[in-house]
Design a protein around this motif. Structure first.
Motif, PDB file in Angstrom:
ATOM      1  N   THR A  36      32.799  -5.556  22.368  1.00  0.00           N
ATOM      2  CA  THR A  36      33.085  -6.058  23.740  1.00  0.00           C
ATOM      3  C   THR A  36      32.167  -5.788  24.591  1.00  0.00           C
ATOM      4  OG1 THR A  36      35.340  -6.176  23.190  1.00  0.00           O
ATOM      5  CG2 THR A  36      34.926  -5.891  25.550  1.00  0.00           C
ATOM      6  N   SER A  40      28.287  -7.069  26.785  1.00  0.00           N
ATOM      7  CA  SER A  40      28.371  -6.980  28.182  1.00  0.00           C
ATOM      8  C   SER A  40      27.013  -6.357  28.877  1.00  0.00           C
ATOM      9  CB  SER A  40      29.465  -6.260  28.786  1.00  0.00           C
ATOM     10  OG  SER A  40      30.662  -6.794  28.075  1.00  0.00           O
ATOM     11  N   ASP A 273      41.977  13.749  36.795  1.00  0.00           N
ATOM     12  CA  ASP A 273      42.255  13.269  38.230  1.00  0.00           C
ATOM     13  C   ASP A 273      41.234  13.851  39.216  1.00  0.00           C
ATOM     14  OD1 ASP A 273      44.746  12.278  37.534  1.00  0.00           O
ATOM     15  OD2 ASP A 273      45.832  14.167  38.026  1.00  0.00           O
ATOM     16  N   ARG A 294      37.132  13.381  44.081  1.00  0.00           N
ATOM     17  CA  ARG A 294      38.199  12.651  43.161  1.00  0.00           C
ATOM     18  C   ARG A 294      37.376  11.455  42.399  1.00  0.00           C
ATOM     19  NH1 ARG A 294      43.497  12.114  46.861  1.00  0.00           N
ATOM     20  NH2 ARG A 294      41.691  11.740  48.745  1.00  0.00           N
ATOM     21  N   GLU A 295      38.110  10.763  41.560  1.00  0.00           N
ATOM     22  CA  GLU A 295      37.355   9.635  40.865  1.00  0.00           C
ATOM     23  C   GLU A 295      36.631   8.867  41.915  1.00  0.00           C
ATOM     24  OE1 GLU A 295      39.928   7.279  38.654  1.00  0.00           O
ATOM     25  OE2 GLU A 295      38.341   6.696  37.231  1.00  0.00           O
ATOM     26  N   ALA A 296      37.293   8.265  43.074  1.00  0.00           N
ATOM     27  CA  ALA A 296      36.986   7.417  43.909  1.00  0.00           C
ATOM     28  C   ALA A 296      35.499   8.112  44.740  1.00  0.00           C
ATOM     29  CB  ALA A 296      37.961   6.861  44.776  1.00  0.00           C
ATOM     30  N   ASP A 297      35.395   9.553  44.512  1.00  0.00           N
ATOM     31  CA  ASP A 297      34.206   9.936  45.320  1.00  0.00           C
ATOM     32  C   ASP A 297      32.816   9.884  44.713  1.00  0.00           C
ATOM     33  OD1 ASP A 297      35.998  10.712  47.439  1.00  0.00           O
ATOM     34  OD2 ASP A 297      36.389  12.665  46.560  1.00  0.00           O
ATOM     35  N   GLN A 300      30.455   4.733  40.067  1.00  0.00           N
ATOM     36  CA  GLN A 300      31.143   4.283  38.901  1.00  0.00           C
ATOM     37  C   GLN A 300      29.971   3.280  38.466  1.00  0.00           C
ATOM     38  OE1 GLN A 300      34.321   5.192  38.266  1.00  0.00           O
ATOM     39  NE2 GLN A 300      34.412   6.327  40.303  1.00  0.00           N
ATOM     40  N   PRO A 301      29.177   3.539  37.810  1.00  0.00           N
ATOM     41  CA  PRO A 301      27.721   2.924  37.688  1.00  0.00           C
ATOM     42  C   PRO A 301      28.043   1.913  36.479  1.00  0.00           C
ATOM     43  CG  PRO A 301      27.477   5.058  37.055  1.00  0.00           C
ATOM     44  CD  PRO A 301      28.827   5.108  37.323  1.00  0.00           C
ATOM     45  N   ALA A 302      29.164   1.938  35.571  1.00  0.00           N
ATOM     46  CA  ALA A 302      29.287   1.036  34.448  1.00  0.00           C
ATOM     47  C   ALA A 302      29.353  -0.350  35.251  1.00  0.00           C
ATOM     48  CB  ALA A 302      30.537   1.116  33.832  1.00  0.00           C
ATOM     49  N   ARG A 303      28.707  -1.337  34.508  1.00  0.00           N
ATOM     50  CA  ARG A 303      28.918  -2.875  35.088  1.00  0.00           C
ATOM     51  C   ARG A 303      29.787  -3.723  34.491  1.00  0.00           C
ATOM     52  NH1 ARG A 303      25.657  -0.862  38.353  1.00  0.00           N
ATOM     53  NH2 ARG A 303      23.750  -1.471  39.127  1.00  0.00           N
ATOM     54  N   PHE A 304      30.561  -2.925  33.366  1.00  0.00           N
ATOM     55  CA  PHE A 304      31.503  -3.767  32.598  1.00  0.00           C
ATOM     56  C   PHE A 304      32.661  -2.616  32.466  1.00  0.00           C
ATOM     57  CE2 PHE A 304      34.133  -6.156  29.472  1.00  0.00           C
ATOM     58  CZ  PHE A 304      34.104  -7.535  30.094  1.00  0.00           C
ATOM     59  N   ASP A 305      34.152  -2.917  32.495  1.00  0.00           N
ATOM     60  CA  ASP A 305      35.129  -2.034  32.303  1.00  0.00           C
ATOM     61  C   ASP A 305      35.998  -2.168  31.074  1.00  0.00           C
ATOM     62  OD1 ASP A 305      38.072  -0.945  32.403  1.00  0.00           O
ATOM     63  OD2 ASP A 305      37.309  -0.079  34.454  1.00  0.00           O
ATOM     64  N   GLY A 308      37.859   1.975  31.468  1.00  0.00           N
ATOM     65  CA  GLY A 308      37.048   2.836  32.735  1.00  0.00           C
ATOM     66  C   GLY A 308      35.600   2.654  32.315  1.00  0.00           C
ATOM     67  N   ASP A 309      34.936   3.690  33.078  1.00  0.00           N
ATOM     68  CA  ASP A 309      33.325   3.466  33.045  1.00  0.00           C
ATOM     69  C   ASP A 309      32.636   4.109  31.888  1.00  0.00           C
ATOM     70  OD1 ASP A 309      33.780   2.413  35.675  1.00  0.00           O
ATOM     71  OD2 ASP A 309      31.664   3.271  35.802  1.00  0.00           O
TER      72      ASP A 309
ATOM     73  N   ARG B  23      45.493   4.565  38.034  1.00  0.00           N
ATOM     74  CA  ARG B  23      44.455   5.344  38.257  1.00  0.00           C
ATOM     75  C   ARG B  23      45.036   6.395  39.287  1.00  0.00           C
ATOM     76  NH1 ARG B  23      40.128   2.743  35.538  1.00  0.00           N
ATOM     77  NH2 ARG B  23      38.583   4.282  36.231  1.00  0.00           N
ATOM     78  N   ALA B 167      34.359 -10.954  27.703  1.00  0.00           N
ATOM     79  CA  ALA B 167      33.249 -10.412  27.193  1.00  0.00           C
ATOM     80  C   ALA B 167      32.752 -11.371  25.861  1.00  0.00           C
ATOM     81  CB  ALA B 167      33.471  -9.180  26.606  1.00  0.00           C
ATOM     82  N   HIS B 194      40.007  -6.302  34.961  1.00  0.00           N
ATOM     83  CA  HIS B 194      39.284  -5.018  35.477  1.00  0.00           C
ATOM     84  C   HIS B 194      37.753  -5.553  35.645  1.00  0.00           C
ATOM     85  CE1 HIS B 194      42.857  -2.364  33.911  1.00  0.00           C
ATOM     86  NE2 HIS B 194      42.913  -3.177  35.135  1.00  0.00           N
ATOM     87  N   ASN B 195      37.573  -6.593  35.375  1.00  0.00           N
ATOM     88  CA  ASN B 195      36.123  -7.175  35.646  1.00  0.00           C
ATOM     89  C   ASN B 195      35.982  -8.306  36.514  1.00  0.00           C
ATOM     90  OD1 ASN B 195      34.311  -5.265  33.735  1.00  0.00           O
ATOM     91  ND2 ASN B 195      36.305  -5.990  32.425  1.00  0.00           N
ATOM     92  N   HIS B 198      32.826 -10.637  37.001  1.00  0.00           N
ATOM     93  CA  HIS B 198      32.655 -11.148  35.923  1.00  0.00           C
ATOM     94  C   HIS B 198      33.506 -12.459  35.688  1.00  0.00           C
ATOM     95  CE1 HIS B 198      29.566  -8.698  34.603  1.00  0.00           C
ATOM     96  NE2 HIS B 198      30.444  -7.337  34.665  1.00  0.00           N
ATOM     97  N   ARG B 220      36.878   1.745  48.634  1.00  0.00           N
ATOM     98  CA  ARG B 220      35.938   2.683  47.697  1.00  0.00           C
ATOM     99  C   ARG B 220      35.276   2.048  46.528  1.00  0.00           C
ATOM    100  NH1 ARG B 220      37.672   7.573  49.919  1.00  0.00           N
ATOM    101  NH2 ARG B 220      35.665   8.587  49.125  1.00  0.00           N
ATOM    102  N   LEU B 222      36.266   1.172  43.722  1.00  0.00           N
ATOM    103  CA  LEU B 222      36.823   1.809  42.450  1.00  0.00           C
ATOM    104  C   LEU B 222      37.088   0.805  41.799  1.00  0.00           C
ATOM    105  CD1 LEU B 222      37.475   4.421  40.746  1.00  0.00           C
ATOM    106  CD2 LEU B 222      39.859   3.937  41.484  1.00  0.00           C
ATOM    107  N   LYS B 225      34.050  -4.099  39.222  1.00  0.00           N
ATOM    108  CA  LYS B 225      32.864  -4.713  38.537  1.00  0.00           C
ATOM    109  C   LYS B 225      32.591  -6.019  38.492  1.00  0.00           C
ATOM    110  CE  LYS B 225      33.329  -0.450  36.707  1.00  0.00           C
ATOM    111  NZ  LYS B 225      32.322   0.508  37.067  1.00  0.00           N
ATOM    112  N   PRO B 226      30.982  -6.460  38.430  1.00  0.00           N
ATOM    113  CA  PRO B 226      30.076  -5.234  37.979  1.00  0.00           C
ATOM    114  C   PRO B 226      29.720  -4.259  38.938  1.00  0.00           C
ATOM    115  CG  PRO B 226      28.972  -7.475  38.625  1.00  0.00           C
ATOM    116  CD  PRO B 226      30.518  -7.838  38.579  1.00  0.00           C
TER     117      PRO B 226
END
Lengths: 360, 294
Positions: A36, A40, A273, A294-297, A300-305, A308-309, B23, B167, B194-195, B198, B220, B222, B225-226
């Motif tokens: 998958t 992507s 967390d 926190r995560e949201a700070d 999140q550079p992944a382009r497909f989830d 998670g990233d 989350r 995908a 979650h995308n 896309h 934010r 969060l 995506k992308p």
């Protein structure tokens, strides 16, 4: 570089440096996840899929993937000539498949753990060394932004010398006798430590280095593999690491990691967390006193989830390396260190918790 | 006969966190799961949410949900989030995917088995090829047995399944699923993802129009995506109503702040989860008002 990116050093828009031909061997849960992700990531051509169980091949093609399927991995490699192979089988098959792919000149990505025994892991790592190809192992927590930020802070020395660490990883998974390769030590290599908290051992090794010795006690509640482990490990500096893991505790539908570090300049708590720092004196970008991320700070550079990233970033980082980019943290060499830690924990747990050296 | 499209829900109370998927911080998750361990507590919350303007609940089949729904004198409109992914993942690690499916067949009633057989027979070729487009209707048949047809207003395919097909660029999967859900359940057909960027781009390219899509939107960025910018661009372009989830960005912003951002950026509705809600009365009143055209 933005302030948020600076906290993790994760690369934005991570991808291969050129188009690359990739194959996947082993089409269970992780094989499907990697397929998958690979579909992507830009510039990835999925050239082939393989599993000894043909219905799994049909399932993956039924998801829409059009790459040819082979029951025999040797035929896959021979016919499709991949430049990188993702090995997602159970651990007892990793070494032979890795050697086959390396012989064909491919870079390899091996799902964690590296192998089901230390001897097999060492042989696999030796083959990687001989062939000189990029080779990574599926310890994806290095790519979870919050753990990457913790690593960045530790390596920047914000805590000063680390004196003590406590770490745990829990999951609610096993509450009775279970079937499948994961519960067969001859195929998986072990229970909760091998299959779940080897991820935590990787984080500890990445952040602190390989311990020199370990003592451990385990509990076997339901079958032939351990369900719970408590261990103490000692680093060459003398600092101690406490380690607890279980997959037989309620309240953890998804695995949860907590690590507390105590250093000369303060404390750091990192978990899924977030990250909390309490520093005596300011250090780098961190002020004195209490700070929290926190995560949201974080970026999140992944382009497909996919869950998670981290899985996307892990695969993209490996392919970046395989096409001439920088080496990621989760190399086979690092995974071998983790395997040595697993081996020491198991030897001690089997031998009445005596202190044993982590094999160099 | 031409189908009249159902009205898109604007406010759904999500219960995905009861499966452990969230989350939000772990402490908050434990608090919520402890609070709603008793079905009576969940039933009261559902009932209140409807009184405060919610159009229904978005929830996966589970024991506690089934008991909560049966507690209520007036049925609550349910948008079923199918399948219950964590349960499927847990079972499949032991029994494999086929074994997991068989376990569900074994516990289904006679009527459900008959419908399952019919659905399978009408897609026999695809089932034999293991085509996801043919297998997912069987999965939906099995998983929907927990809900009474009178309370089922929509079927929302869970993100784990949607994103696998996305995908694989499996256009016919999306076409077939929409068609199947509308015909079989006479309910809204929707996808959770979650995308989001896309999925909206792919659905536009393929000309597939589900009744709505549920995806993460928050100030934010969060899980957007992308990239957050790409999601915002697709939200401006899409003709498909989008309902926003992950409004609080893992607890980083308030529910009202997250909702304001989502609505300003093109979301047509909101799906706050149980873990997102701190004061149901106050927050749902405010959300309902923000969703009512001036």
């Amino acid at each position: 570089m933005s302030e948020r990116t600076a906290h993790t050093m994760l690369i934005d828009d991570l991808k291969p440096l050129r188009p690359i031909r990739v194959a996947v061997v082993g089409l269970g849960k992780m094989g499907v996840a990697h397929t998958t992700l690979l579909a992507s990531i830009p510039d990835v051509e999925l050239v082939g899929l393989s599993d000894h169980h043909a219905p799994l091949g049909r399932s993956v093609r039924g998801l829409g993937h059009r790459a040819p399927f082979f029951e025999n991995p040797a035929k896959l490699i021979d016919k499709t000539r991949p430049e990188a192979v993702f090995i997602c089988t159970q651990p007892d098959a990793h070494k032979a498949l890795a050697e086959m792919a390396l012989e064909a000149g491919a870079a390899i990505f091996v799902e964690k753990p590296l192998a089901h025994t230390l001897a097999e892991a060492e042989a696999l790592a030796a083959a990687v060394e001989r062939h000189g190809k990029p080779a990574a192992c599926g310890y994806n927590l290095a790519f979870v932004p919050i753990f990457a930020a913790a690593h960045h802070a530790l390596r920047a020395g914000v805590l000063g010398q680390v004196q003590q660490t406590r770490a745990s990883m829990y999951l609610s998974q096993t509450f009775g006798p279970r079937k499948g390769w994961m519960y067969d030590p001859a195929r998986s290599g072990g229970g909760v430590v091998t299959n779940v908290s080897s991820h935590l051992l990787f984080l500890l090794q990445w952040m602190l280095g390989t311990p020199v010795e370990a003592r451990a006690e385990g509990s076997w509640f339901f079958g032939e593999v351990e369900d719970e482990v408590h261990a103490m490990m000692r680093l060459s500096s003398g600092a101690e690491i406490g380690f607890d893991s279980s997959w037989s505790v309620p309240g953890y539908p998804y695995s949860a990691v907590v690590i507390e570090f105590e250093g000369r300049n303060g404390k750091m708590l990192v978990s899924n967390d977030g990250l909390e720092l309490d520093l005596a004196t300011p250090s780098g970008e961190w002020p004195a006193g209490h700070s929290q991320l926190r995560e949201a700070d974080l970026p999140q550079p992944a382009r497909f989830d996919v869950n998670g990233d981290s899985y996307y970033l892990q695969d993209a980082a490996f392919l970046h390396w395989a096409t001439g980019g920088a080496e990621p943290p989760n190399t086979v060499a690092a995974a071998l260190e983790v395997q040595r830690m697993i081996d020491a924990i198991y030897r001690s747990a089997r031998d009445n918790s005596v202190t044993v050296p982590v094999k160099p | 006969m031409k189908r009249t499209p159902p009205e898109t829900p604007k406010l759904l109370l999500g219960a995905e966190s009861l499966l452990g998927f969230t989350r939000a911080p772990r402490d908050r998750l434990l608090q919520v799961t402890a609070r709603f361990r008793e079905p009576e507590s969940l039933a009261v919350t559902f009932s209140k949410a409807i009184q405060l303007g919610a159009d229904g609940v978005l929830a996966s089949p589970s024991r506690v949900l089934g008991e909560a729904l049966s507690e209520l004198r007036h049925s609550v409109p349910v948008f079923a989030l199918l399948p219950n992914v964590p349960e499927y993942v847990r079972d499949s690690s032991e029994h494999g995917l086929a074994g997991t499916a068989m376990k569900r067949v074994a516990r289904a009633g006679l009527g459900a088995r008959a419908r399952l057989a019919w659905t399978g027979l009408t897609r026999a070729g695809g089932v034999l090829r293991s085509d996801f487009a043919a297998l997912v209707p069987l999965l939906l048949e099995l998983e929907s047995t927990s809900f009474r047809s009178s309370e089922l207003r929509g079927v929302v395919l869970a993100a784990a399944i949607t994103d696998l097909a996305l995908a694989g660029k499996h256009k016919s999967f999306f076409e077939n699923t929409v068609r199947f859900v509308r015909r079989r359940f006479r309910a809204s057909a929707a996808f959770q993802t979650h995308n989001l960027g896309h999925l909206l781009a792919a659905l536009a390219e393929w000309g597939v129009k589900p009744d709505f899509v549920v995806g993460p939107i928050n100030p934010r960025g969060l899980m957007m995506k992308p990239t957050p910018a790409a999601v915002e661009a697709e939200l401006r372009r899409t003709e498909i109503p989008v309902l926003a989830k992950e409004l609080r960005a893992g607890g980083a912003v308030s529910l009202v702040e997250g909702a304001r951002y989502a609505l300003e950026h093109g979301a047509k509705g909101l799906v706050p989860d149980l873990v997102d809600v701190e004061d149901l009365n106050a927050e749902f009143k405010e959300l309902s008002q923000s969703l009512t055209p001036a």
